[in-house]
Design a protein around this motif. Structure first.
Motif, PDB file in Angstrom:
ATOM      1  N   GLU A  67       5.127 -11.606   4.424  1.00  0.00           N
ATOM      2  CA  GLU A  67       5.074 -12.512   3.284  1.00  0.00           C
ATOM      3  C   GLU A  67       5.695 -13.861   3.620  1.00  0.00           C
ATOM      4  N   ILE A  68       5.252 -14.881   2.865  1.00  0.00           N
ATOM      5  CA  ILE A  68       5.794 -16.225   3.041  1.00  0.00           C
ATOM      6  C   ILE A  68       5.552 -17.021   1.765  1.00  0.00           C
ATOM      7  N   VAL A  69       6.363 -18.044   1.553  1.00  0.00           N
ATOM      8  CA  VAL A  69       6.123 -19.009   0.476  1.00  0.00           C
ATOM      9  C   VAL A  69       5.689 -20.308   1.141  1.00  0.00           C
ATOM     10  N   ILE A  70       4.556 -20.815   0.684  1.00  0.00           N
ATOM     11  CA  ILE A  70       3.980 -22.051   1.220  1.00  0.00           C
ATOM     12  C   ILE A  70       4.046 -23.099   0.117  1.00  0.00           C
ATOM     13  N   ASN A  71       4.577 -24.244   0.427  1.00  0.00           N
ATOM     14  CA  ASN A  71       4.757 -25.307  -0.561  1.00  0.00           C
ATOM     15  C   ASN A  71       3.470 -26.092  -0.773  1.00  0.00           C
ATOM     16  N   ARG A  72       2.461 -25.360  -1.211  1.00  0.00           N
ATOM     17  CA  ARG A  72       1.163 -25.928  -1.604  1.00  0.00           C
ATOM     18  C   ARG A  72       0.632 -25.071  -2.746  1.00  0.00           C
TER      19      ARG A  72
END
Length: 146
Positions: free
Chosen positions: A8-13
């Motif tokens: 998992e990851i959080v992408i700032n888009r």
């Protein structure tokens, strides 16, 4: 032994941007380090039933396999399953908004390797997890700088 790896990851888009980019298999060689090429067997864009041939390198081996899209919920989920190849594998992407401008993305690979691959499943899982973490970091970098 089964392989089941979730990264998992959080992408700032925004979700729409992330889902549109990741949901187009043609982009996979840009952000997956191990994927060399993708060739469409069916006409784009991606839809349930779409099929694509992938060529990848993993754990020192060249792999050629065909994915078929089995589930698509725009801007929420994409699930593909190998139609042929070295062992049955399913890859799924899930996207959800964290904020208006950020997206939580999960990448899941699961399958049932047999023969030698089955014996090596714990090693494959660890290698897949490391590779997926690098791939998602690369994806984050690509999308946040574009």
């Amino acid at each position: 032994m089964a392989v089941d790896v979730v990264t998992e990851i959080v992408i700032n888009r925004p979700v729409g941007v992330v889902a549109e980019y990741v949901g187009d298999p043609s982009n996979a060689p840009e952000w997956y380090v191990n994927i060399e090429s993708v060739q469409w067997r069916t006409e784009p864009p991606v839809a349930v039933g779409s099929r694509m041939d992938f060529v990848a390198h993993f754990m020192g081996r060249r792999l050629a396999y065909t994915y078929e899209v089995i589930e698509l919920v725009p801007q929420e989920r994409l699930v593909m399953r190998t139609a042929q190849g070295p062992f049955p594998m399913e890859t799924s992407y899930h996207w959800s908004a964290v904020t208006d401008g950020s997206t939580h993305m999960s990448l899941r690979n699961r399958g049932e390797p047999s023969g030698f691959a089955g014996v090596a499943a714990p090693l494959m899982s660890a290698a897949m997890r490391r590779s997926n973490q690098k791939d998602l970091a690369r994806l984050k970098s690509l999308l946040e700088t574009s």
